[in-house]
Write a protein that holds these residues in place. Structure first.
Motif, short mmCIF file in Angstrom:
data_model
loop_
_atom_site.label_atom_id
_atom_site.label_comp_id
_atom_site.label_asym_id
_atom_site.label_seq_id
_atom_site.Cartn_x
_atom_site.Cartn_y
_atom_site.Cartn_z
N PRO A 112 0.07 -3.03 -8.67
CA PRO A 112 0.18 -3.94 -7.54
C PRO A 112 -1.20 -4.40 -7.05
CG PRO A 112 0.75 -1.70 -6.87
CD PRO A 112 0.52 -1.68 -8.35
N THR A 113 -1.23 -5.61 -6.55
CA THR A 113 -2.48 -6.13 -5.99
C THR A 113 -2.72 -5.50 -4.62
OG1 THR A 113 -1.41 -7.96 -4.84
CG2 THR A 113 -2.09 -8.36 -7.13
N ILE A 114 -3.92 -5.66 -4.13
CA ILE A 114 -4.24 -5.14 -2.79
C ILE A 114 -3.34 -5.80 -1.75
CG2 ILE A 114 -6.03 -5.12 -1.01
CD1 ILE A 114 -8.07 -4.71 -3.27
N GLU A 115 -3.10 -7.08 -1.89
CA GLU A 115 -2.24 -7.79 -0.93
C GLU A 115 -0.81 -7.24 -0.96
OE1 GLU A 115 -1.36 -10.18 2.18
OE2 GLU A 115 -3.34 -9.80 1.34
N GLN A 116 -0.30 -6.98 -2.15
CA GLN A 116 1.05 -6.41 -2.26
C GLN A 116 1.11 -5.02 -1.63
OE1 GLN A 116 1.27 -6.80 -6.52
NE2 GLN A 116 2.88 -8.35 -6.38
N THR A 117 0.07 -4.24 -1.82
CA THR A 117 0.01 -2.91 -1.23
C THR A 117 -0.01 -2.99 0.28
OG1 THR A 117 -1.17 -2.09 -3.18
CG2 THR A 117 -1.31 -0.76 -1.18
N LYS A 118 -0.82 -3.91 0.83
CA LYS A 118 -0.87 -4.10 2.28
C LYS A 118 0.49 -4.51 2.83
CE LYS A 118 -5.73 -5.44 2.66
NZ LYS A 118 -6.65 -6.53 2.99
N LEU A 119 1.15 -5.43 2.16
CA LEU A 119 2.47 -5.88 2.62
C LEU A 119 3.48 -4.74 2.58
CD1 LEU A 119 2.67 -9.42 1.01
CD2 LEU A 119 2.45 -8.88 3.45
N GLY A 120 3.41 -3.92 1.55
CA GLY A 120 4.31 -2.78 1.44
C GLY A 120 4.09 -1.78 2.55
N ILE A 121 2.84 -1.49 2.85
CA ILE A 121 2.51 -0.56 3.94
C ILE A 121 2.99 -1.11 5.27
CG2 ILE A 121 0.59 0.46 5.24
CD1 ILE A 121 -0.87 0.66 2.49
N GLU A 122 2.78 -2.40 5.49
CA GLU A 122 3.23 -3.03 6.73
C GLU A 122 4.75 -2.97 6.84
OE1 GLU A 122 2.18 -7.05 9.28
OE2 GLU A 122 1.63 -6.94 7.18
N ALA A 123 5.45 -3.21 5.76
CA ALA A 123 6.92 -3.15 5.78
C ALA A 123 7.41 -1.75 6.12
CB ALA A 123 7.47 -3.60 4.43
N ILE A 124 6.78 -0.74 5.55
CA ILE A 124 7.16 0.64 5.86
C ILE A 124 6.91 0.94 7.33
CG2 ILE A 124 6.56 3.06 5.42
CD1 ILE A 124 6.02 2.15 2.47
N ALA A 125 5.78 0.50 7.86
CA ALA A 125 5.48 0.72 9.28
C ALA A 125 6.53 0.05 10.17
CB ALA A 125 4.09 0.18 9.62
N PHE A 126 6.94 -1.18 9.82
CA PHE A 126 7.98 -1.87 10.58
C PHE A 126 9.28 -1.06 10.57
CE2 PHE A 126 6.01 -6.28 9.77
CZ PHE A 126 5.38 -6.28 11.00
N CYS A 127 9.66 -0.58 9.40
CA CYS A 127 10.91 0.18 9.28
C CYS A 127 10.87 1.46 10.11
CB CYS A 127 11.18 0.53 7.82
SG CYS A 127 11.63 -0.89 6.83
N ILE A 128 9.77 2.17 10.05
CA ILE A 128 9.63 3.41 10.81
C ILE A 128 9.68 3.13 12.31
CG2 ILE A 128 8.04 5.30 11.40
CD1 ILE A 128 7.14 5.19 8.42
N ALA A 129 8.92 2.14 12.76
CA ALA A 129 8.89 1.80 14.18
C ALA A 129 10.27 1.40 14.67
CB ALA A 129 7.89 0.67 14.44
#
Length: 77
Positions: free
Chosen positions: A4-21
């Protein structure tokens, strides 16, 4: 499978944070205010350190917490 690209990794991390919150706040709405306060402080620290990418991610989550559309309505699934 490609790396995965850095951008894809950032988007994945952000999505996980949204789900947890979202899950935490739906289960206990009293967590919303302290989560906002912690995110605000985190944004200030990241902004002061000039880490624009991380500050933008934190700002996105903060905006989502203020958006009623981010939370599921009762009875809707």
């Amino acid at each position: 499978m490609s790396k995965p690209t850095i951008e894809q990794t950032k988007l994945g991390i952000e999505a996980i944070a949204f789900c947890i919150a979202r899950t935490l706040i739906e289960r206990d709405p009293s967590l919303k205010a302290p989560m906002r306060a912690n995110l605000r402080k985190m944004w200030e620290l990241l902004d002061a350190s000039e880490d624009e990418g991380a500050a933008d991610m934190v700002e996105g989550l903060t905006k989502a917490l203020n958006d009623p559309a981010f939370f599921r309505r009762e009875g809707a699934r």
